[in-house]
Design a protein around this motif. Sequence first.
Motif, PDB file in Angstrom:
ATOM      1  N   SER A  92       0.853  -1.195   0.000  1.00  0.00           N
ATOM      2  CA  SER A  92       0.000   0.000   0.000  1.00  0.00           C
ATOM      3  C   SER A  92       0.885   1.240   0.000  1.00  0.00           C
ATOM      4  O   SER A  92       1.155   1.827   1.057  1.00  0.00           O
ATOM      5  CB  SER A  92      -0.921  -0.001   1.229  1.00  0.00           C
ATOM      6  OG  SER A  92      -1.705  -1.171   1.263  1.00  0.00           O
ATOM      7  N   PRO A  93       1.380   1.675  -1.158  1.00  0.00           N
ATOM      8  CA  PRO A  93       2.321   2.794  -1.207  1.00  0.00           C
ATOM      9  C   PRO A  93       1.720   4.125  -0.782  1.00  0.00           C
ATOM     10  O   PRO A  93       2.450   5.049  -0.420  1.00  0.00           O
ATOM     11  CB  PRO A  93       2.752   2.828  -2.675  1.00  0.00           C
ATOM     12  CG  PRO A  93       1.635   2.178  -3.415  1.00  0.00           C
ATOM     13  CD  PRO A  93       1.123   1.118  -2.497  1.00  0.00           C
ATOM     14  N   ASP A  94       0.393   4.247  -0.810  1.00  0.00           N
ATOM     15  CA  ASP A  94      -0.229   5.510  -0.435  1.00  0.00           C
ATOM     16  C   ASP A  94      -0.722   5.497   1.010  1.00  0.00           C
ATOM     17  O   ASP A  94      -1.409   6.406   1.441  1.00  0.00           O
ATOM     18  CB  ASP A  94      -1.398   5.828  -1.371  1.00  0.00           C
ATOM     19  CG  ASP A  94      -1.907   7.252  -1.194  1.00  0.00           C
ATOM     20  OD1 ASP A  94      -1.080   8.175  -1.196  1.00  0.00           O
ATOM     21  OD2 ASP A  94      -3.125   7.422  -1.030  1.00  0.00           O
ATOM     22  N   SER A  95      -0.392   4.450   1.756  1.00  0.00           N
ATOM     23  CA  SER A  95      -0.835   4.344   3.144  1.00  0.00           C
ATOM     24  C   SER A  95       0.125   5.087   4.063  1.00  0.00           C
ATOM     25  O   SER A  95       1.339   5.011   3.907  1.00  0.00           O
ATOM     26  CB  SER A  95      -0.909   2.868   3.561  1.00  0.00           C
ATOM     27  OG  SER A  95      -1.192   2.757   4.923  1.00  0.00           O
ATOM     28  N   SER A  96      -0.418   5.823   5.031  1.00  0.00           N
ATOM     29  CA  SER A  96       0.413   6.557   5.976  1.00  0.00           C
ATOM     30  C   SER A  96       0.803   5.706   7.177  1.00  0.00           C
ATOM     31  O   SER A  96       1.569   6.145   8.029  1.00  0.00           O
ATOM     32  CB  SER A  96      -0.342   7.793   6.476  1.00  0.00           C
ATOM     33  OG  SER A  96      -1.552   7.406   7.113  1.00  0.00           O
ATOM     34  N   THR A  97       0.277   4.486   7.227  1.00  0.00           N
ATOM     35  CA  THR A  97       0.555   3.627   8.378  1.00  0.00           C
ATOM     36  C   THR A  97       1.622   2.587   8.071  1.00  0.00           C
ATOM     37  O   THR A  97       2.637   2.510   8.749  1.00  0.00           O
ATOM     38  CB  THR A  97      -0.722   2.924   8.847  1.00  0.00           C
ATOM     39  OG1 THR A  97      -1.305   2.211   7.741  1.00  0.00           O
ATOM     40  CG2 THR A  97      -1.725   3.943   9.363  1.00  0.00           C
ATOM     41  N   SER A  98       1.412   1.777   7.052  1.00  0.00           N
ATOM     42  CA  SER A  98       2.365   0.714   6.749  1.00  0.00           C
ATOM     43  C   SER A  98       2.333   0.402   5.256  1.00  0.00           C
ATOM     44  O   SER A  98       1.269   0.319   4.659  1.00  0.00           O
ATOM     45  CB  SER A  98       2.033  -0.539   7.554  1.00  0.00           C
ATOM     46  OG  SER A  98       2.877  -1.611   7.180  1.00  0.00           O
ATOM     47  N   THR A  99       3.502   0.223   4.667  1.00  0.00           N
ATOM     48  CA  THR A  99       3.574  -0.122   3.251  1.00  0.00           C
ATOM     49  C   THR A  99       3.092  -1.540   3.014  1.00  0.00           C
ATOM     50  O   THR A  99       2.421  -1.837   2.028  1.00  0.00           O
ATOM     51  CB  THR A  99       5.018   0.023   2.740  1.00  0.00           C
ATOM     52  OG1 THR A  99       5.420   1.383   2.890  1.00  0.00           O
ATOM     53  CG2 THR A  99       5.121  -0.353   1.271  1.00  0.00           C
ATOM     54  N   PHE A 100       3.405  -2.441   3.926  1.00  0.00           N
ATOM     55  CA  PHE A 100       3.055  -3.842   3.741  1.00  0.00           C
ATOM     56  C   PHE A 100       1.800  -4.189   4.530  1.00  0.00           C
ATOM     57  O   PHE A 100       1.576  -3.710   5.644  1.00  0.00           O
ATOM     58  CB  PHE A 100       4.215  -4.736   4.175  1.00  0.00           C
ATOM     59  CG  PHE A 100       5.456  -4.507   3.371  1.00  0.00           C
ATOM     60  CD1 PHE A 100       5.581  -5.038   2.109  1.00  0.00           C
ATOM     61  CD2 PHE A 100       6.482  -3.733   3.876  1.00  0.00           C
ATOM     62  CE1 PHE A 100       6.720  -4.815   1.351  1.00  0.00           C
ATOM     63  CE2 PHE A 100       7.630  -3.496   3.125  1.00  0.00           C
ATOM     64  CZ  PHE A 100       7.747  -4.032   1.858  1.00  0.00           C
ATOM     65  N   GLY A 101       0.966  -5.036   3.927  1.00  0.00           N
ATOM     66  CA  GLY A 101      -0.290  -5.390   4.556  1.00  0.00           C
ATOM     67  C   GLY A 101      -0.408  -6.877   4.806  1.00  0.00           C
ATOM     68  O   GLY A 101       0.563  -7.547   5.149  1.00  0.00           O
ATOM     69  N   THR A 102      -1.601  -7.397   4.589  1.00  0.00           N
ATOM     70  CA  THR A 102      -1.883  -8.789   4.890  1.00  0.00           C
ATOM     71  C   THR A 102      -1.296  -9.730   3.846  1.00  0.00           C
ATOM     72  O   THR A 102      -0.906  -9.324   2.754  1.00  0.00           O
ATOM     73  CB  THR A 102      -3.400  -9.009   4.958  1.00  0.00           C
ATOM     74  OG1 THR A 102      -3.979  -8.582   3.712  1.00  0.00           O
ATOM     75  CG2 THR A 102      -4.008  -8.201   6.090  1.00  0.00           C
ATOM     76  N   THR A 103      -1.266 -10.997   4.201  1.00  0.00           N
ATOM     77  CA  THR A 103      -0.727 -12.023   3.308  1.00  0.00           C
ATOM     78  C   THR A 103      -1.677 -12.271   2.141  1.00  0.00           C
ATOM     79  O   THR A 103      -2.865 -12.504   2.327  1.00  0.00           O
ATOM     80  CB  THR A 103      -0.501 -13.335   4.069  1.00  0.00           C
ATOM     81  OG1 THR A 103       0.450 -13.118   5.108  1.00  0.00           O
ATOM     82  CG2 THR A 103       0.005 -14.416   3.135  1.00  0.00           C
ATOM     83  N   ARG A 104      -1.159 -12.215   0.936  1.00  0.00           N
ATOM     84  CA  ARG A 104      -1.913 -12.573  -0.256  1.00  0.00           C
ATOM     85  C   ARG A 104      -1.677 -14.039  -0.612  1.00  0.00           C
ATOM     86  O   ARG A 104      -2.596 -14.755  -0.994  1.00  0.00           O
ATOM     87  CB  ARG A 104      -1.515 -11.685  -1.437  1.00  0.00           C
ATOM     88  CG  ARG A 104      -1.919 -10.223  -1.311  1.00  0.00           C
ATOM     89  CD  ARG A 104      -1.422  -9.443  -2.521  1.00  0.00           C
ATOM     90  NE  ARG A 104      -1.967  -9.987  -3.748  1.00  0.00           N
ATOM     91  CZ  ARG A 104      -3.084  -9.569  -4.343  1.00  0.00           C
ATOM     92  NH1 ARG A 104      -3.776  -8.575  -3.809  1.00  0.00           N
ATOM     93  NH2 ARG A 104      -3.506 -10.113  -5.459  1.00  0.00           N
ATOM     94  N   GLN A 105      -0.427 -14.465  -0.523  1.00  0.00           N
ATOM     95  CA  GLN A 105      -0.057 -15.845  -0.803  1.00  0.00           C
ATOM     96  C   GLN A 105       0.974 -16.287   0.242  1.00  0.00           C
ATOM     97  O   GLN A 105       1.833 -15.497   0.633  1.00  0.00           O
ATOM     98  CB  GLN A 105       0.556 -15.993  -2.206  1.00  0.00           C
ATOM     99  CG  GLN A 105      -0.295 -15.490  -3.348  1.00  0.00           C
ATOM    100  CD  GLN A 105      -1.490 -16.365  -3.624  1.00  0.00           C
ATOM    101  OE1 GLN A 105      -1.495 -17.570  -3.369  1.00  0.00           O
ATOM    102  NE2 GLN A 105      -2.557 -15.765  -4.162  1.00  0.00           N
ATOM    103  N   GLY A 106       0.883 -17.529   0.634  1.00  0.00           N
ATOM    104  CA  GLY A 106       1.863 -18.103   1.548  1.00  0.00           C
ATOM    105  C   GLY A 106       1.691 -19.606   1.529  1.00  0.00           C
ATOM    106  O   GLY A 106       0.973 -20.163   2.357  1.00  0.00           O
TER     107      GLY A 106
END
Length: 348
Positions: A92-106
């Motif tokens: 999430s490059p436009d997020s002011s909190t964290s660039t990385f979010g939840t797992t999409r694949q694992g």
Amino acid sequence: MKKSLIAIAALAATTGAFAQSSVTLYGRLDLGMSSNKNVSNAGGVGTLDATSKKFSLAGAQGVRTGGRLGVRGTEDLGGGLKASFNIETNVSPDSSTSTFGTTRQGNLSLEGGFGTLTIGTFDNAFDDVRGYSASTGGVAGGDFLFINTGAAIDARSQNSLGYRSPAFGGFYVRANIVNEKVSTASKTTGFIGAVGYDNGPLSALVAFGNAKLVALPTNIGTKSNDFGFGVSYDLGLAVPYFQYEQVKTSNVPAPGYEKVRAFEVGSKFPLGAFTPYITLSSGKVSDDIGPVGKIRGFQIGTTYDISKRTYVYGAFGTDKAKQSNVAAGSIAGSDKNTGYALGLVHSF
């Protein structure tokens, strides 16, 4: 001399093993401009429309496709077997909190003549059904099935064991199960099955599944039954498609249910680098008492390929939900969205 030959043979075997393995770092970003206008009316005598607007000049992210960063790899095990892994996270490059979010694949998978076994977090068959849509999901009227089918089964299965068969004359089957218990707090169970056909210009997929989440030891929770269907046919100058999904949700063990049925029909028109599209959507909501409401949507747009990894897109659409007059003396309410987006997508 014999020791030297053994050492050379061991080195060759090790080098061959490395040569048969591969690891890839990849990612995708989707940024651009978007605008949306919402007009809602709760219903009732003297109720006025409530209007809200949202506009972003350059910070709209993931409007057409989700941002991601991942790493995947494969290893040839010999004898027709292959092991693979995939780790992918939201970006999430436009997020002011964290660039990385939840797992999409694992996940880890094992592939051979028997098909493919996968364990972990991965996209399931409902992701493929909803993927027939040509629309831009973050714009009004887009991604109609997922947005408007209530508590639909998520397109991504977590803590799951999945299987996909080899194709036989274009036909294949998919299945995955979930059975997750967290101590005495909660239990999640579910099953998704699918039968697909992909051969030449025709592609079709039927998916069905159920999911149940309850709190322990009371066994009180929710249950969803989902059915989806998608089909497309490549005519060359046009690729028409049709999608349908039906979701029935209920509280456990309380009586009563809600059912949502939605369909989307549309077509892509490949014209070199340009791929214009048009979609029309409609749906109905009902429960154990009777009709609850209607939903419908419309979207037009296009993508333009700048290169193999970069494209721009534009979309305009509208959708409207209208509540039915099911209770004595009640007045139907409505909710309407109209919006557009222009964006740039780059994959690496």
